[in-house]
Write an enzyme that holds these catalytic residues in place. Structure first.
Site, PDB file in Angstrom:
ATOM      1  N   LYS A   1     -36.788 151.107 156.400  1.00 48.87           N
ATOM      2  CA  LYS A   1     -37.515 151.292 155.135  1.00 48.87           C
ATOM      3  C   LYS A   1     -37.357 152.739 154.691  1.00 48.87           C
ATOM      4  CE  LYS A   1     -42.132 150.511 153.093  1.00 48.87           C
ATOM      5  NZ  LYS A   1     -43.530 150.092 153.338  1.00 48.87           N
TER       6      LYS A   1
ATOM      7  N   SER B   1     -48.502 145.810 153.624  1.00 49.81           N
ATOM      8  CA  SER B   1     -47.102 145.944 153.216  1.00 49.81           C
ATOM      9  C   SER B   1     -46.067 145.448 154.203  1.00 49.81           C
ATOM     10  CB  SER B   1     -46.795 147.398 152.889  1.00 49.81           C
ATOM     11  OG  SER B   1     -47.216 147.675 151.587  1.00 49.81           O
TER      12      SER B   1
ATOM     13  N   SER C   1     -45.319 146.446 150.095  1.00 48.71           N
ATOM     14  CA  SER C   1     -44.289 147.342 149.625  1.00 48.71           C
ATOM     15  C   SER C   1     -42.967 147.235 150.389  1.00 48.71           C
ATOM     16  CB  SER C   1     -44.787 148.781 149.720  1.00 48.71           C
ATOM     17  OG  SER C   1     -44.992 149.163 151.073  1.00 48.71           O
TER      18      SER C   1
HETATM   19  N1  GLN Z   1     -50.297 146.253 148.377  1.00 49.49           N
HETATM   20  C1  GLN Z   1     -51.103 147.298 148.919  1.00 49.49           C
HETATM   21  C2  GLN Z   1     -51.125 148.468 147.971  1.00 49.49           C
HETATM   22  O1  GLN Z   1     -50.589 148.343 146.933  1.00 49.49           O
HETATM   23  C3  GLN Z   1     -50.639 147.689 150.268  1.00 49.49           C
HETATM   24  C4  GLN Z   1     -49.500 148.633 150.258  1.00 49.49           C
HETATM   25  C5  GLN Z   1     -49.102 149.036 151.645  1.00 49.49           C
HETATM   26  O2  GLN Z   1     -49.536 148.462 152.623  1.00 49.49           O
HETATM   27  N2  GLN Z   1     -48.308 150.087 151.702  1.00 49.49           N
HETATM   28  O3  GLN Z   1     -51.683 149.468 148.232  1.00 49.49           O
END
Ligand code: GLN
Length: 493
Positions: A77, A181, A157
């Site tokens: 990532k 995410s 994400s």
């Molecule tokens: N979808 C969540 C957010 O937008 C989690 C994102 C994440 O875990 N990095 O914050």
């Protein structure tokens, strides 16, 4: 033929010399060339370094040497700093950032012999659930709805990570999970993802979103693959004061423990009003599968669940606004000049950050500002303590919890709600475990009526990833999810 491998079976085939690391890496690199102009799961590809590393891996393997992941092609990532390889966090503001250092997690993977094929796409600074906030364009989910060519989101994400694994471009990928995410994109793409206990993996060199929540973890085809990867990624790191000095167990060995006598909690608050019936039905299947394997099912209550989302979106954004203050055009990445220093900051940050990141910095700054700090930030911290206590109390009665991973399957790019709060609702089942710091995973468990994957979530006790993985392994076997997405390297291989 290379595409029938899981990470575990490739590892075994490499050790037995049935396949070489060069062959395995080349097959995946050509799959990336074939499919990824469309999927866009990679921001940066590193084929030359990968081929070089594959040769070295073969030399080691020929001597009967090499670490647990020797010769295994992975994707990273693009939130993990990689020495001399561009690291962007999918943001314009880090467009040309080439770190002079390596994150601990990626260093650990390298040490185990893994080979990176490149840096994977994500929501900008890991903020989002669709991968559509990336400054490098969205990622296409390799899955399609039945009879439809609509482009679906991979979740986020870690959308690039999930899509690359699902499409067979890599045998595993790193993800990070701040509020879901790893788990939500794993669910959307029909793969497995583990968010370990907060403190299990070092955060050193992982670009920070919300430091008290961020945690790295593995994403791969199977539970076994995740166990193998996690063992290599995890461990105490003196460079991260929140990494915990505890031995890393042999996770793969825990898979055969089974769930006989295990108490599995079903939190009643997760039966939300508008839960689609097919997700409720899948959850019920999961309950039956674990019960049939010998687990005892116990109804439990996590009474503060409904405060999870607002608490998360205050705590995470407050921390983000502080973490992202460092991107000022002076020390990192892109710079837009101005007549004064203030103007330089303003121009750089206006041009460098996307809308979602700006929204979060504004909200986060607001909840930390004097006059609002007590009403929002401090209160969120108190509620966070209550949410954590919910889990600790539940774990007096049960060993692990079972819930759905997300309230929907993958939706189409153009179905993303325009109201950001609607998007935040995606995280309803994942943020509580993040706030409590407990480990959780998503296991692919079925397809929805449109033919796209749905995952089930298991949530464990602090530092008890072994029970989590053992239960995940049972779920995986019972679900026997063998479907493959429409866009897969093996299809045209
Ligand atoms: N979808 C969540 C957010 O937008 C989690 C994102 C994440 O875990 N990095 O914050």
């Amino acid at each position: 033929m290379a595409f029938n491998y899981t990470l575990a079976s490739a590892r075994d085939a490499l050790k037995k010399r049935e396949i070489s690391a060069v062959e395995l890496v080349d097959a995946h690199l050509s799959a990336i060339e074939r499919l990824d102009d469309r999927l866009n799961s990679f921001i940066t590809r590193t084929p030359d370094q990968a081929r070089q590393a594959a040769k070295q891996a073969d030399e080691q393997l020929a001597k009967g040497e090499g670490g647990a992941l020797c010769g295994i092609p992975l994707g990273i990532k693009d939130l993990f700093a990689t020495e001399n390889v561009r690291t962007t966090a999918a943001s314009r503001i880090l467009d040309n950032f080439i770190p002079p250092y390596e994150s601990t997690v990626t260093a650990n993977l390298k040490q185990a012999g893994a080979i990176s094929l490149g840096k994977l796409n994500l929501d900008e600074f890991a903020m989002g659930s669709t991968n559509l906030t990336s400054a490098f364009g969205g990622v296409e989910n390799p899955w399609k709805r039945k009879g439809s060519d609509a482009r679906l989101v991979p979740g986020g994400s870690s959308g690039g990570s999930a899509a690359a694994v699902a499409a067979g471009l890599v045998l595993g990928a790193t993800g990070t999970d701040t509020g879901g995410s790893i788990r939500q994109p794993a669910s959307f793409c029909g793969i497995t993802g583990v968010k370990p206990t907060y403190g299990r993996c070092s955060r050193f060199g992982t670009i920070a979103f919300a430091s008290s929540l961020d945690q790295a973890g593995p994403m791969a085809q199977t539970v076994r693959d995740c166990a193998i990867m996690l063992e290599a990624m995890a461990g105490f790191d003196p460079k991260d004061s929140t990494s915990v000095n505890k031995d890393v167990p042999h996770y793969e060995a825990a898979l055969d423990r089974g769930v006989k006598g295990l108490k599995v909690g079903i939190p009643k608050e997760y039966r939300i009003d508008n839960l689609p019936s097919e997700i409720a039905a899948l959850w019920d299947n999961g309950i039956v599968w674990l019960k049939d394997a010998g687990a005892e099912i116990v109804d439990v209550s996590l009474p503060h669940t409904k405060y999870g989302l607002p608490t998360y979106y205050i705590a995470a954004l407050a921390e983000a606004s502080s973490n992202l203050a460092r991107y000022d055009g002076v020390r990192y990445g892109e710079r837009v000049s101005g007549k004064s220093l203030d103007e330089l900051y303003e121009a750089t940050r206006s041009a460098g950050f996307g809308d979602e990141v700006k929204r979060r910095i504004l909200l986060g700054t607001h909840v930390l500002s004097s006059g609002y700090y007590d009403a929002y930030y401090l209160r969120a911290q108190k509620v966070r303590t209550l949410l954590r206590r919910d889990f600790l109390q539940a774990y007096e009665k049960v060993d692990v919890l079972l819930t759905p991973t997300a309230p929907s399957g993958a939706f189409a790019w153009d179905e993303k709600p325009t109201d950001p709060v609607q998007v935040y609702l995606n995280d309803v089942f994942t943020v509580p475990a993040s706030l409590a710091g407990v480990p959780a995973m998503s296991v692919p468990a079925g397809l929805d009526s449109q033919g796209v994957p749905l995952g089930l979530q298991l949530i464990g006790r602090h530092f008890d990833e072994e029970t989590l993985l053992a239960a995940g392994f049972v779920l995986e076997q019972a679900a026997s999810f063998t479907h493959r997405p429409t866009l897969h390297a093996g299809v045209s291989a």
